[in-house]
Design a protein around this motif. Structure first.
Motif, mmCIF file in Angstrom:
data_model
loop_
_atom_site.group_PDB
_atom_site.id
_atom_site.type_symbol
_atom_site.label_atom_id
_atom_site.label_comp_id
_atom_site.label_asym_id
_atom_site.label_seq_id
_atom_site.Cartn_x
_atom_site.Cartn_y
_atom_site.Cartn_z
ATOM 1 N N VAL A 172 42.066 46.016 38.824
ATOM 2 C CA VAL A 172 43.530 46.121 38.855
ATOM 3 C C VAL A 172 44.034 46.905 37.643
ATOM 4 O O VAL A 172 44.883 47.805 37.769
ATOM 5 N N VAL A 209 40.085 41.678 37.737
ATOM 6 C CA VAL A 209 41.083 42.024 36.725
ATOM 7 C C VAL A 209 40.827 43.415 36.153
ATOM 8 O O VAL A 209 41.769 44.159 35.843
ATOM 9 N N SER A 242 46.276 40.404 39.493
ATOM 10 C CA SER A 242 44.850 40.062 39.526
ATOM 11 C C SER A 242 44.651 38.629 40.007
ATOM 12 O O SER A 242 43.747 38.357 40.819
#
Length: 506
Positions: free
Chosen positions: A364, A361, A418
């Protein structure tokens, strides 16, 4: 003398043999001095003329080889002069140049003009001609800006890179030209300022026309009392200091990337990129798996390896992060094969580092935010970019990032991407385990993983970046607006702008 026949005598003199021969001699003298005719020595020695032309042709070929190597950024010689690029290029030229071939094979060893000393002398002559042309154009302009930086070279000597920025009226364009390097004995503000002035005067630059100076933000350069800009401003009051905006953008990204999740993610990306690129076995597995994954191969856009993170131009890290994100599944597959089939313990550790939702995450989100700064970074490094254009583009980028920060749909799209990337490698969305009081990372409570990562990773990173961009790129914006007085921009010279300019320069 019989003055009664003076007219007849003068007329006879003009036609006399002695007068005519002297007139012919005078005409020949004028023709020789003006270059219309060759002198008697050259006329009597055709062999001398052919030798001169031949030597000139050979010297032109030698100089052309040096210029070619310089333009292509090719070293002229290595540890041995005989196998250097310069010698090889001359031998290649000699295949099509009989005069040069004869000179190389049978020339007088005392006058070959191929030694390293002669090469360096010719390089210096070429460089002097180039710098003289630059200085001449700069001195013809009404004003100029001086741009400089210093760095340590391979021999641990401090080298100064000197540049001039000015308007060339003959070309009708803004020029930013590299003037040369200069050595400095110290990096203190006083030593650098003196060295800059000495080098400019040595190049015959009219320093009283200096109206700007641009450096990085180091204390020895930007200090208000003992920095280079302060010392030069004391000598040339009109030389206004501007902190390099490309460097300011770099600093903003560096400081934002100190957020703990972004810092850890970039460290892992750099480690894995170097691990693949400096190991033939790992890189081979990566390429094989990439060829077997059509989706990753298309997203990689003809790239066949991971990119390491640039240590100096942080805006360029967006491309490296994009490459890693596009090939994420291939990286995981390659590391698993190396760990399981070849007993690569480091590959197992690398795989564990990237097969967690925290890494995915963050990768991204940070890649998306930095991609929005690439255009601004290129613009700030463009020679034709002016301060108004730079400030305008910076305001646009800041407004865009601020709008994305406040738009819930943007974060939702990043989070969904993500989750999809994590699903490809069987990783479930999660949050770090919380135990006791957290002091090394943000850990605000949230009801869902999406809210957690938005509150603790995404918002701190983008807020830090927005704050630094505003403080570093838009500071001193009033001075830039003086450009509204230029004819192409005069339409923007409103009353409010006039007052702002006056307040800055009063």
């Amino acid at each position: 003398m019989d003055w009664s026949n003076v007219v007849k005598v003068v007329g006879n003199h003009d036609k006399s043999e002695g007068h005519l021969s002297q007139c012919e001699a005078a005409d020949n003298f004028i023709a020789v001095m003006s270059g219309q005719k060759k002198d008697i020595e050259r006329c009597l020695s055709s062999q001398y003329n052919s030798i001169v032309e031949k030597n000139r042709q050979i010297l032109v070929s030698i100089v052309e080889a040096i210029i070619f190597c310089g333009k292509q950024n090719i070293a002229l010689r290595g540890h041995g002069n005989e196998k250097g690029n310069f010698t090889a290029l001359l031998k290649f030229q000699a295949k099509h140049d009989s005069a040069l071939r004869e000179h190389i094979e049978h020339g007088d060893p005392r006058s070959m003009y191929l030694s390293p000393k002669i090469q360096n002398e010719l390089i210096g002559i070429c460089g002097k001609q180039i710098s003289d042309e630059i200085v001449s154009a700069c001195n013809k302009s009404q004003c100029f800006e001086f741009i400089a930086d210093e760095a340590t070279d391979a021999s641990t000597m401090e080298q100064m890179a000197l540049c001039l920025r000015f308007y060339d009226s003959s070309k009708h364009e803004l020029c930013e030209e590299f003037l040369g390097f200069g050595e400095c004995q110290s990096t203190t503000g006083e030593a650098l300022a003196d060295a800059f002035i000495v080098n400019l005067l040595g190049a015959n630059v009219q320093i009283e026309k200096k109206r700007g100076q641009g450096y990085d933000g180091a204390a020895n350069m930007s200090g208000n009392h003992k920095g280079v800009q302060a010392r030069i401003s004391a000598r040339i009051p009109g030389a206004v200091y501007t902190h390099c905006k490309a460097h300011s953008l770099n600093l903003a990204i560096i400081h934002a990337s100190e957020e703990v999740f972004a810092r850890n993610m970039m460290s892992v990306v750099q480690t894995i990129a170097l691990a693949f690129n400096y190991s033939a076995k790992r890189l081979l597995h990566f390429k094989e798996n990439l060829n077997n994954d059509n989706v990753c191969r298309e997203e990689m856009e003809s790239r066949t390896k991971l990119q390491s993170l640039c240590e100096t131009r942080w805006a360029a890290r967006s491309d490296a992060l994009h490459t890693f994100l596009c090939s994420y599944r291939t990286v995981v597959t390659s590391l698993e094969e190396l760990a399981n089939n070849y007993g690569d313990s480091k590959a197992a550790g690398y795989n564990h580092s990237i097969q967690n939702f925290s890494f995915i995450v963050t990768l991204v989100a940070v890649e998306h935010v930095l991609s929005g700064l690439v255009r601004l970074s290129k613009l700030l490094q463009d020679k034709s970019c002016d301060l108004l254009e730079a400030a305008s583009e910076a305001r646009f980028v800041i407004a865009m990032l601020q709008a994305e920060r406040n738009d819930a749909d943007v974060w939702d799209a990043l989070y969904d991407k993500s989750v999809s990337t994590a699903h490809d490698v069987d990783v479930e969305p999660s949050v770090p385990r919380r135990f006791g009081r957290q002091v090394h990372r943000p850990n605000a409570q949230a009801e869902t993983p999406s809210q957690y990562w938005k509150t603790n990773m995404y918002l701190p990173f983008i807020d830090h970046l927005l704050f630094d961009l505003d403080a570093r790129l838009l500071k001193g914006n009033g001075r830039y607006k003086a450009q509204y007085q230029l004819p192409p921009k005069v339409d923007g010279l409103t009353h409010a702008v006039t007052i702002e300019i006056f307040q800055e320069f009063k």
